[in-house]
Design an enzyme around this catalytic site. Sequence first.
Site, PDB file in Angstrom:
ATOM      1  N   ARG A   1      21.633  54.769  46.236  1.00 48.49           N
ATOM      2  CA  ARG A   1      22.322  53.533  45.839  1.00 48.49           C
ATOM      3  C   ARG A   1      23.606  53.282  46.637  1.00 48.49           C
ATOM      4  O   ARG A   1      24.381  52.385  46.317  1.00 48.49           O
ATOM      5  CB  ARG A   1      22.632  53.565  44.341  1.00 48.49           C
TER       6      ARG A   1
ATOM      7  N   TYR B   1       4.182  48.861  10.260  1.00 51.79           N
ATOM      8  CA  TYR B   1       5.352  49.032  11.129  1.00 51.79           C
ATOM      9  C   TYR B   1       5.663  47.773  11.932  1.00 51.79           C
ATOM     10  O   TYR B   1       4.751  47.093  12.397  1.00 51.79           O
ATOM     11  CB  TYR B   1       5.135  50.168  12.144  1.00 51.79           C
TER      12      TYR B   1
ATOM     13  N   ASP C   1      20.952  43.053  46.314  1.00 50.20           N
ATOM     14  CA  ASP C   1      22.110  43.666  46.967  1.00 50.20           C
ATOM     15  C   ASP C   1      21.743  44.295  48.301  1.00 50.20           C
ATOM     16  O   ASP C   1      22.451  44.131  49.295  1.00 50.20           O
ATOM     17  CB  ASP C   1      22.683  44.771  46.063  1.00 50.20           C
TER      18      ASP C   1
ATOM     19  N   ASP D   1      12.223  44.401  38.498  1.00 52.87           N
ATOM     20  CA  ASP D   1      12.816  43.390  37.618  1.00 52.87           C
ATOM     21  C   ASP D   1      12.339  41.971  37.929  1.00 52.87           C
ATOM     22  O   ASP D   1      12.481  41.076  37.111  1.00 52.87           O
ATOM     23  CB  ASP D   1      14.345  43.423  37.724  1.00 52.87           C
TER      24      ASP D   1
ATOM     25  N   LYS E   1      12.061  44.167  47.124  1.00 50.16           N
ATOM     26  CA  LYS E   1      11.659  45.195  46.171  1.00 50.16           C
ATOM     27  C   LYS E   1      12.440  45.086  44.892  1.00 50.16           C
ATOM     28  O   LYS E   1      13.664  45.015  44.934  1.00 50.16           O
ATOM     29  CB  LYS E   1      11.916  46.582  46.783  1.00 50.16           C
ATOM     30  N   THR E   2      11.827  45.044  43.760  1.00 52.17           N
ATOM     31  CA  THR E   2      12.432  45.314  42.460  1.00 52.17           C
ATOM     32  C   THR E   2      11.435  45.027  41.348  1.00 52.17           C
ATOM     33  O   THR E   2      10.815  43.969  41.324  1.00 52.17           O
ATOM     34  CB  THR E   2      13.729  44.519  42.184  1.00 52.17           C
TER      35      THR E   2
ATOM     36  N   GLY F   1      16.648  51.379  43.059  1.00 54.20           N
ATOM     37  CA  GLY F   1      15.669  51.945  42.133  1.00 54.20           C
ATOM     38  C   GLY F   1      14.239  51.869  42.634  1.00 54.20           C
ATOM     39  O   GLY F   1      13.890  50.998  43.419  1.00 54.20           O
TER      40      GLY F   1
ATOM     41  N   MET G   1      12.684  47.489  30.329  1.00 49.44           N
ATOM     42  CA  MET G   1      13.601  47.550  31.453  1.00 49.44           C
ATOM     43  C   MET G   1      13.790  46.152  32.043  1.00 49.44           C
ATOM     44  O   MET G   1      12.924  45.287  31.906  1.00 49.44           O
ATOM     45  CB  MET G   1      13.062  48.509  32.500  1.00 49.44           C
TER      46      MET G   1
END
Lengths: 569, 569
Positions: free
Chosen positions: A171, A269, A202, A231, A228-229, A107, A276
């Site tokens: 991927r 509200y 990975d 996340d 890299k990520t 990603g 993510m």
Amino acid sequence: MSLAYHVSNGDAAAAFKKPAAVPGRVASVYSEVQKSRLDVTLPLPSVLKSGFKVIEGPASSAAGNPDEIAKLFPNLFGQPSAVMVPSESGGLDAEQKLKIGVVLSGGQAPGGHNVISGIFDYLQQHTKGSTMYGFRGGPAGIMKCKYVELNPEFIYPYRNQGGFDMICSGRDKIETPEQFKQAQETAIKLDLDGLVVIGGDDSNTNACLLAENFRSANLKTKVIGCPKTIDGDLKCKEVPISFGFDTACKIYAEMIGNVMIDARSTGKYYHFVRLMGRAASHITLECALQTHPNITIIGEEVAAKKQTLKNVTDYIVDVICKRAECGYNYGVILIPEGLIDFIPEVQQLIAELNEILAHEIVDEGGQWKGKLTSQSLQLFDFLPEAIQEQLMLERDPHGNVQVAKIETEKMLIQMVETELEKRRQGGTYDGNFKGQSHFFGYEGRCGLPTNFDSTYCYALGYGAGALLHSGKTGLISSVGNLSAPVEEWTVGGTALTSLMDVERRHGKFKPVIKKAMVELEGAPFKKFASVRDEWAFKNCYISPGPIQFIGPAANAVNHTLLLELGAQV
Amino acid sequence: MSLAYHVSNGDAAAAFKKPAAVPGRVASVYSEVQKSRLDVTLPLPSVLKSGFKVIEGPASSAAGNPDEIAKLFPNLFGQPSAVMVPSESGGLDAEQKLKIGVVLSGGQAPGGHNVISGIFDYLQQHTKGSTMYGFRGGPAGIMKCKYVELNPEFIYPYRNQGGFDMICSGRDKIETPEQFKQAQETAIKLDLDGLVVIGGDDSNTNACLLAENFRSANLKTKVIGCPKTIDGDLKCKEVPISFGFDTACKIYAEMIGNVMIDARSTGKYYHFVRLMGRAASHITLECALQTHPNITIIGEEVAAKKQTLKNVTDYIVDVICKRAECGYNYGVILIPEGLIDFIPEVQQLIAELNEILAHEIVDEGGQWKGKLTSQSLQLFDFLPEAIQEQLMLERDPHGNVQVAKIETEKMLIQMVETELEKRRQGGTYDGNFKGQSHFFGYEGRCGLPTNFDSTYCYALGYGAGALLHSGKTGLISSVGNLSAPVEEWTVGGTALTSLMDVERRHGKFKPVIKKAMVELEGAPFKKFASVRDEWAFKNCYISPGPIQFIGPAANAVNHTLLLELGAQV
């Protein structure tokens, strides 16, 4: 170096009929902000600016099961980390002409283009006459030998820009003997001295397998990884952060801050914001530290405390009721995308559903539910209908629920509504509740990289170039001391095998770089835990505002990194 | 001026038990970007910087039905507009001490706090010793006499900040004789010389009714309006733009630009982006001009061409098929929130459903569908099931479908999927389609105002102060010549009655300021129409990036305004 697309596999006529899926960018049509980033000169760590040499540390081991890792990586296991140190004479051969490939894997994350620019600039400045190839479309580009030769004009429009579209990503994995053979063929055909793999856990595991494979086949091609990520779950002592996390969190935090001010202005509200980050909750935690929401769910805590969906719902409802007593019928709630993956009872339910759907007929009358354990049945009936449907319908090609597609934020709104109604009946709640759902995901993966990510990525790439130049392989580019000014950042490489453990899959040991989860004993979570009750009932909202590239606010670094490095935030 | 909350209606004990719903902000806990905005000195139009006087233009008329407007506004109809011109001697009494109220009405828009700051600073600088009240929670605050007295310390943390939380807003209207009486009581009690109403078309109509009412009751209280709405549908020759539009569009365009780069990098998603703006499609059009998406649906065009939902779907599908032939299986599509309101057949279906649901029993077997006309039945069956359900279930208190809650972007994805499958069967499509849906709304209403909105709002407020100081009423604050440098901006007030027409409701004429819709013959739409085919098949994406406050990109103005003012973009 000249610009040319080479497509060695595939039909040339078809390639002519179908234009390239990714036309190169044209900087002349850029927005003002895009243009303003193109010619920014990025600072380099001092050690990279003058003569340096690469020295080695002590032998390394593995993150777990070193014996198995040693068997899986007989050529690479135990190799030391490398670090650049100043050297008057320089240690590297400036006459050497290198052929280097680069690939983006997985990603998007803001900064990928700068890693490529960093490698390229290293080669231009230290190994004149070198050649650089960008493999197109991820690891498949290596296997199919699809690449573009990079030159200054081609790279220029991507400098400090977001996205991965310079060469695109993919991927695919290089896993089977046949695939490794294809990769070898490409390495030989292009006479590659080195390959930089820009990816997550990975992809870096894959990079290490490739390094091992090339060495065992006596190829000269070295392989270096880059972290890299968005996340943020690929990190360790030597690699304090993965790139993209800083930018993505700041983009999400901008939106959260805006929604907070809207919530306070409107006063009616509750905004449920799903963020993510499926495996780890780093993004959610960082956004919380930047914005001070009323409620933040951290998946790792839910898992550690073995909480049920009912527990999570009750926690939210308790806060909402107490806020209503204070006159606040609004708020902001952050939820990690992977939440339901962290809840043991949900995992159990999903496993049972997968089994049932694979083997049973699901009758309209609901007879099939008899196959569920009583705990799972109870949970299933507790879930809103729309979520029940999503759990029954959405399956990936492997027959698994696509958890990321489940709109957890909407599910929680419905469950909270139901519980509040119960409390209203019971006389313990008399507020007003209106939920608004948000999902912030794709918006953050391709934003213009922050000054931090731009600079960090450039150093990662520049350092990767230096590691390849010095003949290193199986290392992940490592830039450290990040809370200090850029000049004082350290640069080196960490043995990928030292980050690895094994997992047993299909009866075999597979090497894995374990995802770095949110540590409940780590500084970022502890900071959050110490203030969350105050955030819940007082409104301490902070609006980070849009990312700035100039001015006093432009060089802030994310809280997670600073706290992990021991700084006060 | 001292800081104090006054609550004249309501239970003091309850107010003590329940803390104020909106605690004042504390600038010391602001983010770096928020802080950096606090002390920015905003430029003022030259005419406001030295001595000026207010001169009047010719008598005005109305936007339509002047005779009816004259009857509805016997005191105000026909009054001239006002414009500030330099004057050595000054024309206004600097010794006068004014008591001025301000109210925020309707949905949030970035810049509202700066309008208030502008009024406040005018009073401080030109009428020393004046008092300013902020009515809390919108027009209800006027009726209930709930207000806060504003002082420099109270206002400071809100300078150049987003949101409406300084005094909050509300959607109540002052309509009935009883409500006008309450407003009069407040005006008398506070001895108000003037009131500034910051709001959209409805609120400004209301402001004019209040001005008329106060004058007919011989109150001294003057009323001035200010043009607010992110939707951009309150504008005319003298009021070239409503505030908030610039910031909101730039926030949405940032996200769209990010998603575009993601689409191009990944190569496998069509992003369907629904954008706020229910009545008019200005936001969608502006975002298109800023980012160049592949497909943009403009509601006004759909209505003008009497398109059906099938027409809209076919247009999207045609583009997707042609792009697939070019090798592009990705793209970005912008959809205005109010799209289905613009489609005649959908309006018809909804009207029929409203009627049926109000009077018939909706049976599970679907017998009730027999009550639909055949055209509506056909459309209903054409709609995805989830949308059918939304149409059947969601009703507002008046029994109408809540169109804004219908997830049009998801509906279109499903309809496009169905049509593409048909074409695949028919052999005219062999691409891959994956839709991703987004809704950008609340994220844009409370962002930090851009330099343009900050400056524009400050001038609107400062000008409103001057209009009240010169005894004007029933005008809307008007700042013009906006494509020139700020120094050259014009400042004045436009007769609100001149913007009005009447609508017949319940057998009576009601005054309305007609919403300014996207003009298909206007420069912004024509510009868009001239390039959209190129955008559809070439990928001309532009990523505006995050709003900047410093540097070359900080002072860009939105395309719609520039094009409407005759500038080239």
